[in-house]
Scaffold this motif. Structure first.
Motif, PDB file in Angstrom:
ATOM      1  N   VAL A 265       0.833  -1.203   0.000  1.00 59.26           N
ATOM      2  CA  VAL A 265       0.000   0.000   0.000  1.00 59.26           C
ATOM      3  C   VAL A 265       0.867   1.252   0.000  1.00 59.26           C
ATOM      4  O   VAL A 265       0.625   2.202  -0.763  1.00 59.26           O
ATOM      5  CB  VAL A 265      -0.951  -0.013   1.213  1.00 59.26           C
ATOM      6  N   PHE A 266       1.906   1.263   0.839  1.00 59.08           N
ATOM      7  CA  PHE A 266       2.771   2.440   0.898  1.00 59.08           C
ATOM      8  C   PHE A 266       3.509   2.632  -0.428  1.00 59.08           C
ATOM      9  O   PHE A 266       3.641   3.763  -0.915  1.00 59.08           O
ATOM     10  CB  PHE A 266       3.770   2.288   2.045  1.00 59.08           C
ATOM     11  N   SER A 267       3.987   1.535  -1.016  1.00 58.29           N
ATOM     12  CA  SER A 267       4.679   1.640  -2.303  1.00 58.29           C
ATOM     13  C   SER A 267       3.728   2.122  -3.387  1.00 58.29           C
ATOM     14  O   SER A 267       4.118   2.921  -4.256  1.00 58.29           O
ATOM     15  CB  SER A 267       5.272   0.285  -2.683  1.00 58.29           C
ATOM     16  N   TYR A 268       2.491   1.646  -3.343  1.00 54.52           N
ATOM     17  CA  TYR A 268       1.510   2.120  -4.315  1.00 54.52           C
ATOM     18  C   TYR A 268       1.266   3.620  -4.162  1.00 54.52           C
ATOM     19  O   TYR A 268       1.153   4.350  -5.153  1.00 54.52           O
ATOM     20  CB  TYR A 268       0.201   1.355  -4.152  1.00 54.52           C
ATOM     21  N   MET A 269       1.190   4.082  -2.917  1.00 51.40           N
ATOM     22  CA  MET A 269       0.953   5.504  -2.700  1.00 51.40           C
ATOM     23  C   MET A 269       2.068   6.363  -3.280  1.00 51.40           C
ATOM     24  O   MET A 269       1.830   7.464  -3.795  1.00 51.40           O
ATOM     25  CB  MET A 269       0.805   5.787  -1.204  1.00 51.40           C
ATOM     26  N   LEU A 270       3.307   5.885  -3.197  1.00 52.19           N
ATOM     27  CA  LEU A 270       4.423   6.650  -3.731  1.00 52.19           C
ATOM     28  C   LEU A 270       4.286   6.867  -5.232  1.00 52.19           C
ATOM     29  O   LEU A 270       4.664   7.920  -5.755  1.00 52.19           O
ATOM     30  CB  LEU A 270       5.743   5.937  -3.431  1.00 52.19           C
ATOM     31  N   GLY A 271       3.764   5.855  -5.923  1.00 54.98           N
ATOM     32  CA  GLY A 271       3.594   5.990  -7.362  1.00 54.98           C
ATOM     33  C   GLY A 271       2.269   6.593  -7.767  1.00 54.98           C
ATOM     34  O   GLY A 271       2.182   7.297  -8.780  1.00 54.98           O
ATOM     35  N   ALA A 272       1.230   6.342  -6.985  1.00 49.11           N
ATOM     36  CA  ALA A 272      -0.113   6.814  -7.346  1.00 49.11           C
ATOM     37  C   ALA A 272      -0.331   8.281  -7.013  1.00 49.11           C
ATOM     38  O   ALA A 272      -1.360   8.848  -7.412  1.00 49.11           O
ATOM     39  CB  ALA A 272      -1.168   5.976  -6.637  1.00 49.11           C
ATOM     40  N   ASN A 273       0.612   8.900  -6.287  1.00 47.04           N
ATOM     41  CA  ASN A 273       0.404  10.302  -5.946  1.00 47.04           C
ATOM     42  C   ASN A 273       0.581  11.228  -7.145  1.00 47.04           C
ATOM     43  O   ASN A 273       0.385  12.435  -7.026  1.00 47.04           O
ATOM     44  CB  ASN A 273       1.337  10.736  -4.811  1.00 47.04           C
ATOM     45  N   VAL A 274       0.958  10.678  -8.316  1.00 47.49           N
ATOM     46  CA  VAL A 274       1.129  11.517  -9.501  1.00 47.49           C
ATOM     47  C   VAL A 274      -0.183  12.213  -9.852  1.00 47.49           C
ATOM     48  O   VAL A 274      -0.232  13.435 -10.021  1.00 47.49           O
ATOM     49  CB  VAL A 274       1.626  10.660 -10.691  1.00 47.49           C
ATOM     50  N   VAL A 275      -1.257  11.432  -9.955  1.00 48.95           N
ATOM     51  CA  VAL A 275      -2.551  11.998 -10.339  1.00 48.95           C
ATOM     52  C   VAL A 275      -3.096  12.904  -9.239  1.00 48.95           C
ATOM     53  O   VAL A 275      -3.635  13.980  -9.511  1.00 48.95           O
ATOM     54  CB  VAL A 275      -3.545  10.866 -10.649  1.00 48.95           C
ATOM     55  N   VAL A 276      -2.956  12.482  -7.986  1.00 51.06           N
ATOM     56  CA  VAL A 276      -3.482  13.284  -6.872  1.00 51.06           C
ATOM     57  C   VAL A 276      -2.738  14.619  -6.775  1.00 51.06           C
ATOM     58  O   VAL A 276      -3.356  15.668  -6.559  1.00 51.06           O
ATOM     59  CB  VAL A 276      -3.372  12.491  -5.556  1.00 51.06           C
TER      60      VAL A 276
END
Length: 334
Positions: A265-276
């Motif tokens: 989950v934390f690793s996903y957040m690091l990459g998914a914060n692009v759109v946010v």
């Protein structure tokens, strides 16, 4: 184990660098044409392309790029004119603050929800957990962010303007850690702290709502499996206190899959914060990489992928160490 894991990340980082290099080269767009003015002649564009080294064969460009990485040089951004490492280090605290805040919200919500659902199977909270797990897995992060902006900023007016990390009329605190909440606390600036927190809420909720689903679902499944085991039935038959049985034995034995999910989950957040970050005009590494991608600027995109891959490897190492601490049999096996 730590040395082996660190050495194992080297080929992963090299693979990420090579993959991103070729990906930025095959995408449409030309950095030389973007940097040249609209009145530039084809000869001037070709001269600019030659000065940037973009006219060389791809294998030669790749070897030059890998040699730069070996020297610690991640390249220079065409759009900002600064070294990519300097840009990333300047923007990294903003992304980490948003990621840590969203991760804390997901952690404080997902694990208690999963534990409560496992201890009351078939109840309303169990149905709520499964509904959140289904909805959270289906709703994209940017859709959740747009809905939150529309509801809490546009309709209700409760949230701060979704632009940046702090209000334009509030002076930012002196930079010490790069985290505005921490810097405002250290400076004793209550107005800056409240403004930074209000700007964190909506983007943090957008990222946390998507991450609550896997945490609650995995916690519920792991707890149900442990609660149905023989040693848990023996503990209850011995008359041990319910709180001790639940948190001292059941939750600890269910931690391994939960820890693995936390790392993912934390690793996903690091990459998914692009759109946010782009949605909320957040000045982090995600919006920096997306702006560079739109400008056909390859060096920041490659640097962003390398940085996220490095952080991903470090998070996985920390998850392995935490798993070994939770279950000593893992460290003995290694």
């Amino acid at each position: 184990m730590i040395v082996r894991r660190l050495l194992a990340t080297v080929p992963i980082l090299i693979g990420a660098a090579v993959f991103t290099f070729f990906l930025t080269r095959v995408l449409p767009g030309d950095a030389a044409s973007f940097l040249a003015s609209g009145q530039a002649t084809p000869a001037e564009v070709a001269q600019l392309r030659q000065s940037l080294g973009l006219d060389r064969p791809l294998p030669e460009q790749l070897l030059h790029y890998l040699a730069q990485l070996a020297r610690g040089d991640w390249g220079r951004s065409f759009t900002t004119g600064q070294a990519v490492t300097a840009d990333l280090l300047q923007r990294l605290p903003a992304s980490l603050e948003l990621t840590f805040f969203a991760f804390g919200l997901a952690l404080a919500t997902g694990i208690p929800l999963g534990v409560a659902a496992a201890t009351r199977p078939g109840s309303w909270i169990d149905h709520l957990c499964r509904a959140i797990g289904t909805a959270g897995s289906c709703a994209p992060t940017f859709v959740v962010g747009l809905l939150l902006i529309y509801a809490f900023y546009f309709l209700l007016g409760w949230a701060a303007e979704p632009i940046g990390r702090i209000d334009a009329l509030v002076a930012p605190p002196p930079t010490r850690s790069g985290f505005l909440l921490v810097d405002a606390l250290l400076a004793g600036d209550g107005a800056a702290w409240r403004s930074a927190l209000s700007h964190l809420l909506l983007p943090g909720l957008s990222m946390a709502l998507f991450s609550v689903a896997p945490l609650a679902r995995i916690t519920r499944s792991a707890m149900l499996a442990v609660l149905a085991s023989d040693f848990m039935r023996s503990a209850r038959a011995l008359g041990l206190p319910r709180r001790r049985v639940l948190f001292g034995y059941a939750l600890r034995n269910a931690l391994l899959p939960v820890l693995t999910t936390l790392g993912m989950v934390f690793s996903y957040m690091l990459g998914a914060n692009v759109v946010v970050e782009k949605l909320f005009a957040w000045p982090g590494i995600g919006s920096y990489a997306l702006d560079a991608l739109m400008a056909s600027d390859p060096a920041p995109v490659q640097g962003f992928v390398l940085l996220v891959a490095t952080l991903f490897a470090l998070v996985n190492l920390l998850v392995d160490l935490a798993g070994a601490a939770a279950d000593p049999r893992l460290s003995a096996a290694r």
